[in-house]
Design an enzyme around this catalytic site. Sequence first.
Site, PDB file in Angstrom:
ATOM      1  N   CYS A 171      -2.461  -5.478 -23.213  1.00  3.65           N
ATOM      2  CA  CYS A 171      -2.498  -4.688 -21.977  1.00  3.65           C
ATOM      3  C   CYS A 171      -1.516  -5.168 -20.917  1.00  3.65           C
ATOM      4  O   CYS A 171      -1.499  -4.644 -19.813  1.00  3.65           O
ATOM      5  CB  CYS A 171      -3.913  -4.619 -21.412  1.00  3.65           C
ATOM      6  N   GLU A 185      -4.833 -14.590 -22.044  1.00  2.00           N
ATOM      7  CA  GLU A 185      -3.663 -14.674 -21.172  1.00  2.00           C
ATOM      8  C   GLU A 185      -3.326 -16.111 -20.796  1.00  2.00           C
ATOM      9  O   GLU A 185      -2.456 -16.344 -19.965  1.00  2.00           O
ATOM     10  CB  GLU A 185      -3.838 -13.797 -19.931  1.00  2.00           C
ATOM     11  N   HIS A 242       0.829  -1.210   0.000  1.00  2.00           N
ATOM     12  CA  HIS A 242       0.000   0.000   0.000  1.00  2.00           C
ATOM     13  C   HIS A 242       0.857   1.251   0.000  1.00  2.00           C
ATOM     14  O   HIS A 242       0.553   2.233  -0.672  1.00  2.00           O
ATOM     15  CB  HIS A 242      -0.871   0.048   1.259  1.00  2.00           C
ATOM     16  N   ASN A 281       1.456 -10.431 -19.268  1.00  2.00           N
ATOM     17  CA  ASN A 281       2.057 -10.786 -17.969  1.00  2.00           C
ATOM     18  C   ASN A 281       1.768 -12.236 -17.619  1.00  2.00           C
ATOM     19  O   ASN A 281       2.651 -13.000 -17.251  1.00  2.00           O
ATOM     20  CB  ASN A 281       1.507  -9.890 -16.849  1.00  2.00           C
ATOM     21  N   ASP A 282       0.493 -12.587 -17.728  1.00  2.00           N
ATOM     22  CA  ASP A 282       0.133 -13.976 -17.424  1.00  2.00           C
ATOM     23  C   ASP A 282       0.462 -14.909 -18.580  1.00  2.00           C
ATOM     24  O   ASP A 282       0.889 -16.039 -18.366  1.00  2.00           O
ATOM     25  CB  ASP A 282      -1.365 -14.075 -17.081  1.00  2.00           C
ATOM     26  N   ARG A 339       5.504 -15.627 -12.317  1.00  3.74           N
ATOM     27  CA  ARG A 339       5.914 -14.229 -12.478  1.00  3.74           C
ATOM     28  C   ARG A 339       6.318 -13.578 -11.155  1.00  3.74           C
ATOM     29  O   ARG A 339       6.862 -12.484 -11.143  1.00  3.74           O
ATOM     30  CB  ARG A 339       4.812 -13.412 -13.190  1.00  3.74           C
ATOM     31  N   ARG A 386     -12.271  -4.320 -16.551  1.00  7.86           N
ATOM     32  CA  ARG A 386     -12.064  -5.761 -16.394  1.00  7.86           C
ATOM     33  C   ARG A 386     -12.781  -6.226 -15.139  1.00  7.86           C
ATOM     34  O   ARG A 386     -12.644  -5.609 -14.073  1.00  7.86           O
ATOM     35  CB  ARG A 386     -10.566  -6.064 -16.268  1.00  7.86           C
ATOM     36  N   ARG A 415      -8.190  -2.159 -13.778  1.00  8.98           N
ATOM     37  CA  ARG A 415      -8.092  -3.298 -12.840  1.00  8.98           C
ATOM     38  C   ARG A 415      -9.004  -2.985 -11.667  1.00  8.98           C
ATOM     39  O   ARG A 415      -8.676  -2.106 -10.851  1.00  8.98           O
ATOM     40  CB  ARG A 415      -6.657  -3.458 -12.347  1.00  8.98           C
TER      41      ARG A 415
END
Length: 596
Positions: A503, A432, A189, A455-456, A466, A333, A297
Site C-alpha cells: 500500500c 513497514e 489543507h 514509504n516507511d 522521506r 488502518r 488513512r
Amino acid sequence: MIQGIGASPGIAIGKAFVLPNWEWDLPEQKIDVGDLAREFERLYEGIRTSKVEIEQMKDELREVVGPEESSIFDAHIAILEDPVFMNEIQGIIQRQYKAAEVAVKEAIDHFVTMFDLLDDEYMKERALDIKDVGNRLLKHLLGAPEITLPSDTQPFILIAKELSPSQLAHLNPNHVLGIATLAGSITSHSSIMARALGVPLVVGIESKLEEAIQTGDMLIIDGEHGIVILEPEQRSVEQYTMKQKLHQEKKQQLRGIVGVQSVTKDGKELELSANISSLKELEVALASGTSGVGLFRTEFLYMDRSRLPREDEQYEVYRGAAEKLDNKPLIIRTLDIGGDKQLDYFELPEEENPFLGYRAIRICLDKPSLFKTQLRAILRASYYGNVKIMYPLISSVEEVRAANNLLEQCKQELRAEGIGFSEEIEVGIMIELPAAVVIADMLAEEVDFFSIGTNDLIQFTLAVDRMNEQISYMYEPFHPAVLRMLKLTIEAAKRTGIHVGVCGEMAGDLKALPIWLALDVDELSMSAQAILPVKEKLLTLTQQASREVFDRIMACRTSAQIHEILSPQPVKAERENEQLAERQTAERQPAAKLSK
Ligand code: PEP
Ligand code: MG
C-alpha cells in the site's frame, strides 16, 4: 518557464487573476482607560460575526467537497475559541491600551512569527490558519469588504501569495481553471482541497514570478510537473492545448477498462484497490473500478478539529465507507499520528527523532481508551460490510498481541451491550519496519494479512528521511536492499498462506509491476488515479516474463542496473513528447494538403 511543485494534476491555460493580499497596515491607535469596555465589546462582536461567517462557509463547502474537507473550518472556529490566542489579544488591549484591531493584528503577527520559526511544515500550515482567521476578524473590526474573486468574468488562473482554506472555499471550480501560489506544500489543507475539487495547482513558485504576474496576463499551469509559463509563445500554447487534449483522451480511453478484470495475459489476477483518507476520495476510487480499499488513512478524521473524534462520529464515517463499498474489502488502518502528523489538541512531546519516536501503534497502546474508541467504531461498522482492521508501525509480536487484547476487550464489551459486529473480522498489520520484515514469518502466524508500507519501509531500510529534500536522491525504491526486504516479506506471507498486499507509493509505480507479479502478491493499493494506468499495463504483462525480469534484477548490485532493466522503454515525458509530435504532424497534414 518557472519550476514549482506540482500539488494537484492537470493543465490550465488562461488569464491570470492576482489575488490582492488580504492584509492591512494599521496605524497604532491608543485608547483611553474609559474605552476599554467598548473595545472588548467590539472584539467579542467581531468574534461572533466571524464565527457565523465561518459556519456558513463550512456549510457551503460541505456540498462541494464533502464533510471531511469542510471540517477544516472547525479548526478555524477553535482558534477563535483558543484561550491562548484570546488572552494575547485581551492582554494587548488591557495593558497597552491599544484598539481592538491593533491588538488582533499584533497577536496574529506574534503567533505567525512563532510558528513560522519552527522547522515544521505542519506548524507552518497552522500559522496560515491563524492568519486566515485573524484577518477575518480584522476585516469585521475594520468594516472592510470581503475580497471576492470575480465570478462574472471568463474562467481564470488564480495567483496568490498563499491561499487559505477559507479562500479556497469561495472558489467555484467552474470559474477557476488552475491555481499557482508562492507558498504552500503538497500536504497543506489547500492542496488537499484543490485535489478534491480537481483544480490543477502549482505551489512554491518563486517570489519574483509572483511579482511579475499581473491580472490579465496569459499563463499556462502544469499541475502534474509543477510548471508555470508566463506569457507563453503561441507554440507553447498549442503544445499544452494538445497535452491537455491528450490527457483528457487518455483519461477517457482508460475509462474503457473500468469493468475489465485485472489479470495478466497468463491468468494471474491482482486486486487493484485504493488508498483513501475521506469518503469523497472513495467516490473517485469507485469510479475507477477499485476492487476495494486497501488503506483507509484515518488520521484525517482526527486532524482539523479541536478534539478527538467520538466513537459515533468515527462509526458514521467507517460505516458510510463500508456501505458504499458494498461488500468489497475495506481495510481501516488504526490511528497513525506522530512523526510529521500532529494533532493540535493532542500534545505530543518534543522529540529529537519524531519518526523513531512516540507515534502510531505506540501511542495507541499507551493510551488504551483512545485506541478502544477507534476499535469499537471499526467493529460496529464491520456489521455493514467487509471491514478489516490494520495496525501500523508494528515492530514485534508483543505489539500485535497487545493490540489484539484490546480488540478482544472491545468485542466483549459490544457483545455485552448487544451491539452487532462481524465476529470474523480480519486483522492485519503493516510491514513497514525492517524489524517486521526480519520476523515476518513469526508475525504471519499472528495475523490474517500483511500490507507492505513501502514509504516507511524504504526510509527505515535505507535510513533516509522521506521528508528531507537534501537526501531525497537517496530515497531509492529500487535499491537491492529494498527488493530483498520485499522478497522476504512476501515469501513469509506465502509460506504461511496469508493474504499479502502493498500500500505504499511503490504499489502504483508502473515500473514495479513485474516485481509484484513475480513475487505473486495478492493486492496493490494505490491512489485512485493510479488504478487504471496500472491495470492497463497489467493487461499487457505475463507472470512468467515478470519472473524472468525479477531474477535478472535480483542479480544486480546497483539500483542503476535495476532501473535499466525495468525501464527499457523511453521515460514518460519523452513518450508524451513523441505522442505530441505525432499528433501535431497528423493535425498539420490536412492543412498542408490544402495548401498544395
Ligand atoms: C507507508 O508507509 O508506505 C504507508 C502506506 O503509510 P504512510 O504513507 O501513511 O506512512
Ligand atoms: Mg507508513
